[in-house]
Motif scaffolding. Structure first.
Motif, PDB file in Angstrom:
ATOM      1  N   ILE A  14       0.842  -1.430   0.010  1.00  0.00           N
ATOM      2  CA  ILE A  14      -0.075   0.149  -0.005  1.00  0.00           C
ATOM      3  C   ILE A  14       0.861   1.409  -0.064  1.00  0.00           C
ATOM      4  O   ILE A  14       0.642   2.268  -0.984  1.00  0.00           O
ATOM      5  CB  ILE A  14      -0.930   0.004   1.151  1.00  0.00           C
ATOM      6  N   ALA A  15       1.874   1.263   1.003  1.00  0.00           N
ATOM      7  CA  ALA A  15       2.772   2.481   0.817  1.00  0.00           C
ATOM      8  C   ALA A  15       3.408   2.692  -0.319  1.00  0.00           C
ATOM      9  O   ALA A  15       3.628   3.878  -0.994  1.00  0.00           O
ATOM     10  CB  ALA A  15       3.792   2.246   1.899  1.00  0.00           C
ATOM     11  N   VAL A  16       4.023   1.641  -0.942  1.00  0.00           N
ATOM     12  CA  VAL A  16       4.935   1.798  -2.178  1.00  0.00           C
ATOM     13  C   VAL A  16       3.853   2.076  -3.326  1.00  0.00           C
ATOM     14  O   VAL A  16       4.250   3.025  -4.252  1.00  0.00           O
ATOM     15  CB  VAL A  16       5.507   0.336  -2.702  1.00  0.00           C
ATOM     16  N   MET A  17       2.706   1.833  -3.541  1.00  0.00           N
ATOM     17  CA  MET A  17       1.664   1.870  -4.451  1.00  0.00           C
ATOM     18  C   MET A  17       1.203   3.318  -4.289  1.00  0.00           C
ATOM     19  O   MET A  17       1.129   4.232  -5.521  1.00  0.00           O
ATOM     20  CB  MET A  17       0.468   0.944  -4.463  1.00  0.00           C
ATOM     21  N   ALA A  18       0.923   3.557  -3.201  1.00  0.00           N
ATOM     22  CA  ALA A  18       0.322   5.012  -2.968  1.00  0.00           C
ATOM     23  C   ALA A  18       1.349   6.328  -3.272  1.00  0.00           C
ATOM     24  O   ALA A  18       1.097   7.021  -4.069  1.00  0.00           O
ATOM     25  CB  ALA A  18       0.010   5.257  -1.697  1.00  0.00           C
ATOM     26  N   SER A  19       2.726   5.719  -2.779  1.00  0.00           N
ATOM     27  CA  SER A  19       3.811   6.870  -3.132  1.00  0.00           C
ATOM     28  C   SER A  19       4.129   6.792  -4.737  1.00  0.00           C
ATOM     29  O   SER A  19       4.377   8.103  -5.284  1.00  0.00           O
ATOM     30  CB  SER A  19       5.032   6.431  -2.447  1.00  0.00           C
ATOM     31  N   ALA A  20       4.041   5.645  -5.489  1.00  0.00           N
ATOM     32  CA  ALA A  20       4.275   5.743  -6.695  1.00  0.00           C
ATOM     33  C   ALA A  20       2.973   6.355  -7.235  1.00  0.00           C
ATOM     34  O   ALA A  20       3.289   7.212  -8.329  1.00  0.00           O
ATOM     35  CB  ALA A  20       4.259   4.416  -7.283  1.00  0.00           C
ATOM     36  N   MET A  21       1.723   6.250  -6.908  1.00  0.00           N
ATOM     37  CA  MET A  21       0.724   6.916  -7.808  1.00  0.00           C
ATOM     38  C   MET A  21       0.879   8.667  -7.493  1.00  0.00           C
ATOM     39  O   MET A  21       0.626   9.264  -8.568  1.00  0.00           O
ATOM     40  CB  MET A  21      -0.575   6.462  -7.209  1.00  0.00           C
ATOM     41  N   GLU A  39      -7.431   0.341   0.883  1.00  0.00           N
ATOM     42  CA  GLU A  39      -7.084   0.948   2.053  1.00  0.00           C
ATOM     43  C   GLU A  39      -6.305   2.332   1.600  1.00  0.00           C
ATOM     44  O   GLU A  39      -6.287   3.453   2.406  1.00  0.00           O
ATOM     45  CB  GLU A  39      -6.232   0.221   2.822  1.00  0.00           C
ATOM     46  N   MET A  40      -5.870   2.466   0.396  1.00  0.00           N
ATOM     47  CA  MET A  40      -5.146   3.679  -0.233  1.00  0.00           C
ATOM     48  C   MET A  40      -6.046   4.843   0.152  1.00  0.00           C
ATOM     49  O   MET A  40      -5.583   5.980   0.346  1.00  0.00           O
ATOM     50  CB  MET A  40      -4.629   3.465  -1.331  1.00  0.00           C
ATOM     51  N   PHE A  41      -7.443   4.515  -0.391  1.00  0.00           N
ATOM     52  CA  PHE A  41      -8.322   5.620  -0.351  1.00  0.00           C
ATOM     53  C   PHE A  41      -9.177   5.680   1.145  1.00  0.00           C
ATOM     54  O   PHE A  41      -9.326   6.589   1.702  1.00  0.00           O
ATOM     55  CB  PHE A  41      -9.589   5.316  -1.172  1.00  0.00           C
ATOM     56  N   SER A  42      -9.447   4.450   1.703  1.00  0.00           N
ATOM     57  CA  SER A  42     -10.272   4.535   2.951  1.00  0.00           C
ATOM     58  C   SER A  42      -9.358   5.032   4.287  1.00  0.00           C
ATOM     59  O   SER A  42     -10.349   5.575   4.977  1.00  0.00           O
ATOM     60  CB  SER A  42     -10.903   2.954   3.269  1.00  0.00           C
ATOM     61  N   LYS A  54      -7.824   9.979 -10.059  1.00  0.00           N
ATOM     62  CA  LYS A  54      -9.241   9.805 -10.139  1.00  0.00           C
ATOM     63  C   LYS A  54      -9.456   8.083 -10.102  1.00  0.00           C
ATOM     64  O   LYS A  54      -8.915   7.532 -10.667  1.00  0.00           O
ATOM     65  CB  LYS A  54      -9.567  10.053 -11.535  1.00  0.00           C
ATOM     66  N   ALA A  55     -10.145   7.992  -9.094  1.00  0.00           N
ATOM     67  CA  ALA A  55     -10.644   6.450  -8.827  1.00  0.00           C
ATOM     68  C   ALA A  55     -11.805   6.051  -9.804  1.00  0.00           C
ATOM     69  O   ALA A  55     -12.906   6.887  -9.571  1.00  0.00           O
ATOM     70  CB  ALA A  55     -10.886   6.180  -7.510  1.00  0.00           C
ATOM     71  N   VAL A  56     -11.934   5.070 -10.463  1.00  0.00           N
ATOM     72  CA  VAL A  56     -12.969   4.459 -10.941  1.00  0.00           C
ATOM     73  C   VAL A  56     -12.946   2.901 -10.624  1.00  0.00           C
ATOM     74  O   VAL A  56     -11.816   2.266 -10.287  1.00  0.00           O
ATOM     75  CB  VAL A  56     -13.006   4.368 -12.699  1.00  0.00           C
ATOM     76  N   ARG A  57     -13.939   2.289 -10.792  1.00  0.00           N
ATOM     77  CA  ARG A  57     -14.366   0.772 -10.230  1.00  0.00           C
ATOM     78  C   ARG A  57     -15.134   0.138 -11.210  1.00  0.00           C
ATOM     79  O   ARG A  57     -16.135   0.796 -11.852  1.00  0.00           O
ATOM     80  CB  ARG A  57     -14.884   0.732  -8.954  1.00  0.00           C
ATOM     81  N   ALA A  81     -14.230   1.766  -4.992  1.00  0.00           N
ATOM     82  CA  ALA A  81     -14.896   0.347  -4.710  1.00  0.00           C
ATOM     83  C   ALA A  81     -14.965   0.371  -3.218  1.00  0.00           C
ATOM     84  O   ALA A  81     -14.051   0.571  -2.576  1.00  0.00           O
ATOM     85  CB  ALA A  81     -14.401  -0.955  -5.213  1.00  0.00           C
ATOM     86  N   SER A  82     -16.191  -0.161  -2.652  1.00  0.00           N
ATOM     87  CA  SER A  82     -16.477  -0.310  -1.345  1.00  0.00           C
ATOM     88  C   SER A  82     -15.797  -1.699  -0.676  1.00  0.00           C
ATOM     89  O   SER A  82     -15.773  -1.852   0.624  1.00  0.00           O
ATOM     90  CB  SER A  82     -17.859  -0.178  -1.037  1.00  0.00           C
ATOM     91  N   SER A  83     -15.874  -2.765  -1.790  1.00  0.00           N
ATOM     92  CA  SER A  83     -15.269  -3.885  -1.279  1.00  0.00           C
ATOM     93  C   SER A  83     -14.664  -4.462  -2.490  1.00  0.00           C
ATOM     94  O   SER A  83     -14.923  -4.217  -3.679  1.00  0.00           O
ATOM     95  CB  SER A  83     -16.414  -4.767  -0.800  1.00  0.00           C
ATOM     96  N   SER A  84     -13.611  -5.557  -2.103  1.00  0.00           N
ATOM     97  CA  SER A  84     -13.040  -6.298  -3.349  1.00  0.00           C
ATOM     98  C   SER A  84     -13.761  -7.572  -3.572  1.00  0.00           C
ATOM     99  O   SER A  84     -13.814  -8.319  -4.459  1.00  0.00           O
ATOM    100  CB  SER A  84     -11.541  -6.732  -3.169  1.00  0.00           C
ATOM    101  N   ALA A  85     -14.913  -7.894  -2.743  1.00  0.00           N
ATOM    102  CA  ALA A  85     -15.625  -8.913  -2.692  1.00  0.00           C
ATOM    103  C   ALA A  85     -15.023 -10.209  -2.918  1.00  0.00           C
ATOM    104  O   ALA A  85     -15.070 -11.104  -3.700  1.00  0.00           O
ATOM    105  CB  ALA A  85     -16.639  -8.935  -3.946  1.00  0.00           C
TER     106      ALA A  85
END
Length: 164
Positions: A14-21, A39-42, A54-57, A81-85
């Motif tokens: 999560i940390a690496v992905m968010a930093s890269a984004m 969790e990056m967004f929540s 911009k997030a899309v699902r 997304a609220s869940s990955s189901a």
């Protein structure tokens, strides 16, 4: 630019992905990123529709009971997304019911801040961490292409599978 997740603990990923984004967004790069790291967004690490993010699902119909399957609606929608189901998808993929039930118990415990206890050894007899299973997995992963595997490798794999 392909950005693939590296085999890390979820918090590191999560940390690496968010930093890269964030860095890519600051560089004005156009990036399509698919992830289950909601969790990056929540957790507020990334803010949707801010700073070039911009997030899309993909929308799905999530069942109301355990008896129904999730239905992909093949529709792209704005928002996180609220869940990955994940449990629904695992069940639909045919994962053993006991495994899905255990995963559900773990999710509930984590959400409630409770400690997750290991299964008693008596319930853990078919663990994928048994030595014969480990040997089979190691052999399977060690062969580059099973289509061209030697008879010796195939016989050894069959012997390891028979012992499982």
């Amino acid at each position: 630019m392909p950005l693939k997740s590296i085999g890390t603990a979820p918090t590191s990923g999560i940390a690496v992905m968010a930093s890269a984004m964030k860095r890519l967004a600051q560089s004005k790069c156009k990036v399509v990123c698919t992830t289950h790291f909601l969790e990056m967004f929540s957790l507020g690490i990334l803010e949707e529709s801010k700073g070039g993010i911009k997030a899309v699902r993909m929308s799905i119909h999530v069942p109301e009971t355990d008896e129904d399957d999730a239905i992909p609606l093949f529709k792209l929608e704005d928002g996180v997304a609220s869940s990955s189901a994940g449990l629904v998808c695992a069940r639909m993929a045919g994962l053993n019911r006991k495994v899905v039930d255990r995963a559900s118990d773990i999710i509930v415990a984590l959400k409630e801040g409770k400690q997750v206890r290991p299964l008693p050894e008596s319930l853990n007899a078919n663990s994928p961490f048994q030595p014969n299973v480990k040997s089979g997995i190691r052999l399977f992963l060690a062969v580059d292409s099973w289509a061209n595997a030697s008879d010796e490798d195939l016989d050894l794999l069959q012997e390891l599978v028979d012992r499982m």
